[in-house]
Design a protein around this motif. Structure first.
Motif, PDB file in Angstrom:
ATOM      1  N   ILE A  20      -9.023   0.892   2.499  1.00 47.76           N
ATOM      2  CA  ILE A  20      -8.351   1.278   3.739  1.00 47.76           C
ATOM      3  C   ILE A  20      -6.830   1.231   3.619  1.00 47.76           C
ATOM      4  CG2 ILE A  20      -7.997   0.621   6.148  1.00 47.76           C
ATOM      5  CD1 ILE A  20     -10.904  -0.421   6.124  1.00 47.76           C
ATOM      6  N   HIS A  21      -6.300   0.157   3.022  1.00 45.57           N
ATOM      7  CA  HIS A  21      -4.849  -0.039   2.997  1.00 45.57           C
ATOM      8  C   HIS A  21      -4.231   0.603   1.747  1.00 45.57           C
ATOM      9  CE1 HIS A  21      -0.926  -1.984   2.985  1.00 45.57           C
ATOM     10  NE2 HIS A  21      -1.163  -2.356   4.233  1.00 45.57           N
ATOM     11  N   PRO A  22      -3.223   1.453   1.903  1.00 44.17           N
ATOM     12  CA  PRO A  22      -2.634   2.168   0.752  1.00 44.17           C
ATOM     13  C   PRO A  22      -2.150   1.254  -0.370  1.00 44.17           C
ATOM     14  CG  PRO A  22      -1.850   3.112   2.808  1.00 44.17           C
ATOM     15  CD  PRO A  22      -2.609   1.872   3.181  1.00 44.17           C
ATOM     16  N   PHE A  23      -1.561   0.091  -0.042  1.00 42.98           N
ATOM     17  CA  PHE A  23      -1.064  -0.801  -1.086  1.00 42.98           C
ATOM     18  C   PHE A  23      -2.204  -1.333  -1.948  1.00 42.98           C
ATOM     19  CE2 PHE A  23      -0.128  -5.203  -2.454  1.00 42.98           C
ATOM     20  CZ  PHE A  23       0.867  -4.917  -3.394  1.00 42.98           C
ATOM     21  N   PHE A  24      -3.272  -1.794  -1.311  1.00 40.63           N
ATOM     22  CA  PHE A  24      -4.397  -2.338  -2.065  1.00 40.63           C
ATOM     23  C   PHE A  24      -5.182  -1.225  -2.763  1.00 40.63           C
ATOM     24  CE2 PHE A  24      -3.551  -5.654   1.109  1.00 40.63           C
ATOM     25  CZ  PHE A  24      -3.413  -6.746   0.261  1.00 40.63           C
ATOM     26  N   TRP A  25      -5.173  -0.024  -2.180  1.00 40.93           N
ATOM     27  CA  TRP A  25      -5.820   1.124  -2.824  1.00 40.93           C
ATOM     28  C   TRP A  25      -5.133   1.448  -4.146  1.00 40.93           C
ATOM     29  CZ3 TRP A  25     -10.093   3.619  -3.288  1.00 40.93           C
ATOM     30  CH2 TRP A  25     -10.132   4.939  -3.762  1.00 40.93           C
ATOM     31  N   ALA A  26      -3.829   1.187  -4.248  1.00 43.67           N
ATOM     32  CA  ALA A  26      -3.097   1.443  -5.493  1.00 43.67           C
ATOM     33  C   ALA A  26      -3.697   0.655  -6.656  1.00 43.67           C
ATOM     34  CB  ALA A  26      -1.616   1.081  -5.315  1.00 43.67           C
ATOM     35  N   PHE A  27      -4.251  -0.517  -6.364  1.00 46.16           N
ATOM     36  CA  PHE A  27      -4.946  -1.299  -7.382  1.00 46.16           C
ATOM     37  C   PHE A  27      -6.344  -0.709  -7.647  1.00 46.16           C
ATOM     38  CE2 PHE A  27      -1.870  -4.221  -5.615  1.00 46.16           C
ATOM     39  CZ  PHE A  27      -1.497  -5.050  -6.673  1.00 46.16           C
ATOM     40  N   HIS A  28      -7.053  -0.413  -6.568  1.00 47.68           N
ATOM     41  CA  HIS A  28      -8.478  -0.093  -6.685  1.00 47.68           C
ATOM     42  C   HIS A  28      -8.765   1.352  -7.075  1.00 47.68           C
ATOM     43  CE1 HIS A  28     -12.690  -0.875  -6.104  1.00 47.68           C
ATOM     44  NE2 HIS A  28     -12.807   0.052  -5.155  1.00 47.68           N
ATOM     45  N   VAL A  29      -7.802   2.250  -6.856  1.00 46.90           N
ATOM     46  CA  VAL A  29      -8.032   3.662  -7.170  1.00 46.90           C
ATOM     47  C   VAL A  29      -8.378   3.863  -8.640  1.00 46.90           C
ATOM     48  CG1 VAL A  29      -5.602   4.187  -7.647  1.00 46.90           C
ATOM     49  CG2 VAL A  29      -7.127   6.003  -6.839  1.00 46.90           C
TER      50      VAL A  29
END
Length: 261
Positions: free
Chosen positions: A107-116
């Motif tokens: 959901i959150h763009p910052f944490f998505w940067a890790f998970h993408v």
């Protein structure tokens, strides 16, 4: 209890490596026999490099993770017993937190940067489970701090996370079909294909690590109905491990629209 596990860990690790290697080879062959290719040399090579480098990063950051969780645990009003019941409660708690941290990363763009990183491949196979962020250990202690603040022992949480990760190896698969009554109770290949699908109906679904009852409770469970199209929204495609690791952060800091997967 935990010291006994640690003493036997080298033999366990070797056994796991051998079993995983055999599983990958056999699954690769079977996917070719079925004329449903799920592996490519470039994709597997990228995932292998990410795995090897990721093991090094986790070794380097291990002290950071342990230090943070240990510090958080000093604020716990009480501690779970260091026995089978205590470990079971820790595992259940860690799996519950896994669901929420996983959902947050989508959901959150910052944490998505890790998970993408994990969703960036257009293939899904046993090696996809190795495709993890090298930098995830930096944020992991904060995502699992609630567990030790409640009273779980840091070593029990870390062991639970390892078991969770090992369990998820087999769910990255396109050859294993639906598993009847287990669907929607535990994570399965069918449920995880949905999670990796970029189909509109599959986006941001099935976040559970071991148990999918969390998805049922919180309304994020979806059954596999149509053929999943794997990968992320947008046109990203690369076999360069460094680019795979960093492109999410580049998009985030450039303010680019968040991809989904």
């Amino acid at each position: 209890m935990f010291s006994e596990i640690a003493k036997s860990s080298p033999a366990i690790l070797i056994s796991i490596v051998v079993l995983y290697f055999l599983a990958i080879v056999l699954d690769w062959i079977w996917s070719e026999v079925r004329h449903r290719p799920a592996y490519s040399v470039k994709d597997v090579a990228a995932n292998a490099v990410i795995l090897i480098t990721g093991l090094l990063s986790r070794f380097l950051f291990a002290g950071w993770v342990v230090l943070c969780l240990t510090w958080f645990s000093t604020f716990a009003p009480f501690h779970f017993p260091e026995n089978a019941l205590g470990f079971f409660l820790s595992f259940l708690l860690s799996d519950f937190l896994y669901y929420w941290q996983h959902r947050l990363k989508h959901i959150h763009p910052f944490f998505w940067a890790f998970h993408v990183v994990h969703h960036s491949s257009k293939q899904l196979n046993f090696t996809t489970g190795f495709r993890l962020s090298w930098f995830d250990p930096l944020i992991k202690p904060f995502l699992y701090a609630p567990a030790v603040l409640i009273g779980a022992h840091p070593s029990a949480i870390l062991a639970s996370l390892v078991l969770n990760l090992l369990f998820q190896f087999w769910v990255h698969n396109t050859n294993i079909g639906k598993l009847g009554f287990l669907e929607g109770i535990i994570n399965t290949p069918s449920a995880h294909r949905v999670h990796h699908g970029r189909n509109k109906n599959y986006l941001d679904r099935n976040f559970g690590g071991v148990l999918l009852i969390w998805d049922r409770i919180f309304g994020t469970y979806v059954r596999e109905r149509e053929e999943p199209e794997f990968g992320i929204t947008g046109d990203f495609e690369s076999y360069n491990p460094l680019r795979i690791q960093l492109h999410g952060f580049a998009d985030f800091f450039r303010g680019k629209k968040k991809t989904r997967g």
